[in-house]
Design an enzyme around this catalytic site. Structure first.
Site, PDB file in Angstrom:
ATOM      1  N   ASP A 132      21.780   2.257  24.728  1.00 57.22           N
ATOM      2  CA  ASP A 132      21.679   3.338  25.718  1.00 57.22           C
ATOM      3  C   ASP A 132      22.051   2.952  27.162  1.00 57.22           C
ATOM      4  O   ASP A 132      22.712   3.718  27.863  1.00 57.22           O
ATOM      5  CB  ASP A 132      20.237   3.889  25.650  1.00 57.22           C
ATOM      6  CG  ASP A 132      20.033   5.165  26.436  1.00 57.22           C
ATOM      7  OD1 ASP A 132      21.016   5.661  27.000  1.00 57.22           O
ATOM      8  OD2 ASP A 132      18.898   5.644  26.481  1.00 57.22           O
TER       9      ASP A 132
ATOM     10  N   LYS B 128      12.859   0.801  24.587  1.00 56.55           N
ATOM     11  CA  LYS B 128      12.718   2.096  25.258  1.00 56.55           C
ATOM     12  C   LYS B 128      11.608   2.087  26.299  1.00 56.55           C
ATOM     13  O   LYS B 128      11.349   3.117  26.911  1.00 56.55           O
ATOM     14  CB  LYS B 128      12.425   3.182  24.197  1.00 56.55           C
ATOM     15  CG  LYS B 128      13.525   3.368  23.158  1.00 56.55           C
ATOM     16  CD  LYS B 128      14.748   4.009  23.802  1.00 56.55           C
ATOM     17  CE  LYS B 128      15.745   4.470  22.757  1.00 56.55           C
ATOM     18  NZ  LYS B 128      17.025   4.882  23.387  1.00 56.55           N
TER      19      LYS B 128
ATOM     20  N   MET C  95       5.122   1.401 -24.693  1.00 55.68           N
ATOM     21  CA  MET C  95       4.803   2.614 -23.962  1.00 55.68           C
ATOM     22  C   MET C  95       3.780   2.210 -22.901  1.00 55.68           C
ATOM     23  O   MET C  95       2.617   1.989 -23.207  1.00 55.68           O
ATOM     24  CB  MET C  95       4.204   3.677 -24.907  1.00 55.68           C
ATOM     25  CG  MET C  95       4.925   3.814 -26.249  1.00 55.68           C
ATOM     26  SD  MET C  95       6.713   4.106 -26.138  1.00 55.68           S
ATOM     27  CE  MET C  95       6.731   5.831 -25.698  1.00 55.68           C
TER      28      MET C  95
ATOM     29  N   THR D 175      11.686   6.082   7.952  1.00 54.17           N
ATOM     30  CA  THR D 175      11.234   4.760   8.406  1.00 54.17           C
ATOM     31  C   THR D 175      10.167   4.896   9.473  1.00 54.17           C
ATOM     32  O   THR D 175      10.288   5.729  10.377  1.00 54.17           O
ATOM     33  CB  THR D 175      12.415   3.929   8.953  1.00 54.17           C
ATOM     34  OG1 THR D 175      11.892   2.754   9.575  1.00 54.17           O
ATOM     35  CG2 THR D 175      13.248   4.706   9.954  1.00 54.17           C
TER      36      THR D 175
ATOM     37  N   SER E 277      22.552  17.899 -20.847  1.00 52.64           N
ATOM     38  CA  SER E 277      22.434  18.226 -22.261  1.00 52.64           C
ATOM     39  C   SER E 277      22.377  19.733 -22.466  1.00 52.64           C
ATOM     40  O   SER E 277      21.965  20.482 -21.594  1.00 52.64           O
ATOM     41  CB  SER E 277      21.187  17.553 -22.846  1.00 52.64           C
ATOM     42  OG  SER E 277      20.043  18.016 -22.152  1.00 52.64           O
TER      43      SER E 277
ATOM     44  N   CYS F 142      13.355  14.129 -24.467  1.00 53.43           N
ATOM     45  CA  CYS F 142      12.729  12.852 -24.078  1.00 53.43           C
ATOM     46  C   CYS F 142      13.147  11.729 -25.010  1.00 53.43           C
ATOM     47  O   CYS F 142      13.387  10.594 -24.580  1.00 53.43           O
ATOM     48  CB  CYS F 142      11.210  12.978 -24.092  1.00 53.43           C
ATOM     49  SG  CYS F 142      10.606  14.307 -23.042  1.00 53.43           S
TER      50      CYS F 142
END
Ligand code: 3NM
Ligand code: MG
Length: 516
Positions: A75, A46, A286, A139, A412, A442
Site C-alpha cells: 500500500d 496496517k 466401514m 482465512t 449417473s 452408494c
C-alpha cells in the site's frame, strides 16, 4: 534486480496482526524464512506509524538484499520510496496503479490484488507486474476479505488473462494457503492456458514455530506435484473400445491385490456396501472415525466419502480423512448424497470441496449441479433453474466440471455420463431394479473406489471399468429365474458381481462385451 526474472514461487507476506507473531521480532522471523527459501517478501503492516514502518522496511531490506530477492511494501508508496525497496503491492482500495508507477518509476515491481476477472484484466492491462489473486479460502489472517473464490475462481481468472492476451502477467494466489493444500491449489488452478507462478502466504510461515523449516518445506512442496496427480496427468490414450477390452484385466488385478476400500458412509448402506466391496474383490472397512484415517490411509487403499448421513461431526471426520488420503495420494471418491436437498448439505459440499481433492465425484443430476455450482463462480448449464438437462447439457456439465476440478465426474442416470475433462463417455448399461433398492448409488461409489485403489495411472479407466462391472452385473441378475423383484434382486446382484470377478480372474472377459 531484473523484473522479468523475479521468482514468485514462495511469496511471504509479513502481516503480524491476529497475534501470529507472538512476542517475536519480525525481522529474525523473516530472515529465517528467507534462509528457508522465501523468494520474495512483502511488508504488510496496517498499524505502525510511518517512521516505524520505514525503520522496519530498512531492516527487512538488509535481509532481502543479502539474499538478492525483492522486498515490496503493501500500500505505502511513500514508505517504499523512503526505504528504497524494490516496489509495492497495492489493493483495490489503495493508490491507483498509474500513480504508483509514476511515483516509483519503470523499474519498480508493482503488484495488484485481484478478486475477479474484471479486476485482474484491468490491472494487467494497466501494467501490473504481477497479480495477487484471492481470496482463495477463508482465512483468520484477514477479516475484510471480499469474496472467497476457491481454486475454481483462480483458475477462471488465469484462463481469462490468457484468452485476453495477458498471459505474460505473473500471478500468485493468496488466502488460506498452507502446507496441507498448496500442492492441490497449484494443481487445480492450472490449465493448459496458464498456471500460477507461486503462492502468497502469511500464517503458514509467520505463525510457524520454525519459520525456516516452514519456508523450506513449503518450497519443496511447491516444486513437486501432489501424490494424487499421477492418475490424472499420466493419462493413457485408451479410447472407449480399448477400455472395454481392458476392464476385465483391471477387475482381475483388483481380485489379486485385494486393496483396502475404506468407507465413510451413511447408516443405511453400511452392510450392503461392505458386501459389494467384498464381491468385487476389495477388502472393506466401514469406519467414520476421522482419528483412524491416517493409519488406514497408510495401507494403500482408497476412501469413499458418502455424505448420506449429514452431521457437523461427520464433516469434521471427513475432512480429517480427506487430508490423510490426499497426503499419501490415496484415491478418494466423493458421493454428495442429497447435495441440493438442504442448506446444510450445500454448505457441506462447499466445505469438503475446499478442504481437499477428490479423485472422483459421483452423483445424480441435482447432486452434480450442486457440486458444479458450489464454488461461488458462475457456470453455464448449472444456473439454468430446475429444468432437467438434456443429454448434451449433461455431457457439457460433466466435462466442464471435470476440467475445472481436474478429476473425474460421474453423472449417473439411465444414461451415465463420465468425463475427465478430456475424455467423455456415456454408458447405457444397468437395470431399473437398481432404482428400486436403497444404496445402489452408494455401492456404485464403493465399486468405483475399489477399482481406483488398483489403477493409479488412469482414474478414468478405473471409473469406466467399475461402472461396466456394476451395471452389467445388474443386467445379468435381473432376468435370473430366482429374481422375482427388487428384494430377490439384491442377493442375485451380489452373486453376479462375484461371478464377473471370478470370470475375470479366470481370464474370461466376455462379460465386458455387454457394454453399451
Ligand atoms: N490478502 P494467510 S488474504 C493479506 O484475499 C491477505 O487479498 C488477502 O493470510 C486477499 O496466508 C490475506 O495466513 C491474508 O491465510 C492471507
Ligand atoms: Mg491493501
Amino acid at each position: 534486480m531484473d523484473r522479468q526474472q523475479i521468482n514468485y514461487s514462495v511469496y511471504l507476506v509479513t502481516d503480524s496482526t491476529a497475534g501470529i507473531l507472538g512476542d517475536r521480532d519480525l525481522v529474525p522471523v523473516v530472515a529465517a524464512a528467507v534462509k528457508g527459501g522465501a523468494t520474495i517478501v512483502q511488508l504488510r503492516d496496517k498499524t505502525s506509524e510511518t517512521a516505524e514502518l520505514i525503520r522496519i522496511a530498512k531492516r527487512l531490506h538488509d535481509v532481502t538484499r543479502a539474499a538478492n530477492i525483492p522486498l515490496l511494501i503493501n500500500d505505502r508508496v511513500d514508505v517504499a520510496l523512503a526505504a528504497g525497496v524494490e516496489g509495492v503491492h497495492i489493493g483495490q482500495d489503495d493508490i491507483d496503479l498509474a500513480s504508483a508507477r509514476r511515483l516509483l518509476g519503470q523499474q519498480a515491481i508493482i503488484g495488484v490484488t485481484a478478486n475477479s476477472e474484471e479486476e485482474a484484466l484491468t490491472a494487467a492491462r494497466d501494467g501490473a507486474d504481477y497479480l495477487g489473486i484471492g481470496t482463495v479460502f477463508a482465512t483468520p489472517t484477514k477479516d475484510n476479505t471480499k469474496s472467497i473464490i476457491g481454486t475454481a475462481g483462480v483458475r477462471q481468472i488465469l484462463i481469462k488473462l490468457a484468452e485476453e492476451g495477458l498471459g505474460h502477467v505473473r500471478t500468485v494466489c493468496i488466502g488460506g494457503i498452507n502446507h496441507s493444500n498448496v500442492q492441490r491449489v497449484l494443481y487445480q488452478t492450472a490449465s493448459a492456458q496458464k498456471k500460477l507462478d507461486g503462492v502468497a502466504v502469511v500464517s503458514a510461515i509467520i505463525a510457524a514455530q520454525d519459520p525456516q523449516e516452514a519456508a523450506s518445506s513449503l518450497s519443496q512442496l511447491i516444486r513437486s506435484p501432489p501424490a494424487f496427480a499421477a492418475a490424472f496427468t499420466s493419462k493413457t490414450s485408451l479410447n472407449r473400445d480399448d477400455m472395454i477390452r481392458a476392464a476385465p484385466l483391471l477387475v482381475k488385478r483388483l481380485a489379486e491385490q485385494k486393496p483396502l476400500c475404506h468407507n465413510m458412509t451413511n447408516l443405511v448402506v453400511q452392510n450392503f456396501a461392505a458386501n459389494v466391496v467384498i464381491a468385487v474383490g476389495a477388502s472393506p472397512i466401514m469406519s467414520n472415525n476421522g482419528n483412524e484415517a491416517r493409519d488406514l490411509a497408510q495401507l494403500g487403499g482408497s476412501l469413499v466419502v458418502n455424505m448420506g448421513t449429514s452431521t457437523p461431526e461427520g464433516r469434521a471426520n471427513y475432512l480429517q480423512a480427506i487430508r490423510a488420503y490426499n497426503a499419501v495420494g490415496g484415491p478418494i471418491l466423493f458421493d454428495p448424497v442429497g447435495a441440493a436437498a438442504t442448506q446444510d448439505r450445500r454448505d457441506g459440499v462447499r466445505e469438503l470441496m475446499a478442504g481437499g481433492f477428490f479423485s472422483v465425484v459421483k452423483g445424480n443430476e441435482g447432486e452434480i449441479r450442486t457440486v458444479a455450482g458450489a464454488v461461488g463462480i458462475s457456470q453455464r448449464g448449472v444456473d439454468s433453474g430446475d429444468a432437467q438437462l438434456s443429454l448434451d447439457q449433461r455431457v457439457e456439465l460433466v466435462r466442464s466440471t471435470a476440467a475445472r476440478e481436474r478429476n473425474v465426474i460421474i453423472l449417473s442416470g439411465p444414461i451415465d455420463v463420465v468425463s475427465d475433462g478430456e475424455r467423455t463417455v456415456t454408458i447405457r448399461n444397468g437395470h431399473e431394479y437398481l432404482g428400486e433398492i436403497t444404496g445402489s448409488g452408494c455401492t456404485l461409489g464403493a465399486t468405483v473406489a475399489s477399482l481406483l485403489a488398483v489403477e493409479r495411472k488412469d482414474a478414468f479407466l478405473a471409473v469406466v471399468t467399475a461402472m461396466l462391472m456394476y451395471e452389467i452385473a445388474a443386467e445379468r441378475a435381473a432376468p435370473r429365474p430366482d429374481v422375482k423383484g427388487p428384494g430377490t434382486f439384491v442377493p442375485a446382484f451380489i452373486d453376479e458381481l462375484y461371478h464377473i470377478r471370478q470370470e475375470s480372474v479366470e481370464g474370461n472377459g466376455a462379460w465386458a462385451a455387454a457394454a453399451q
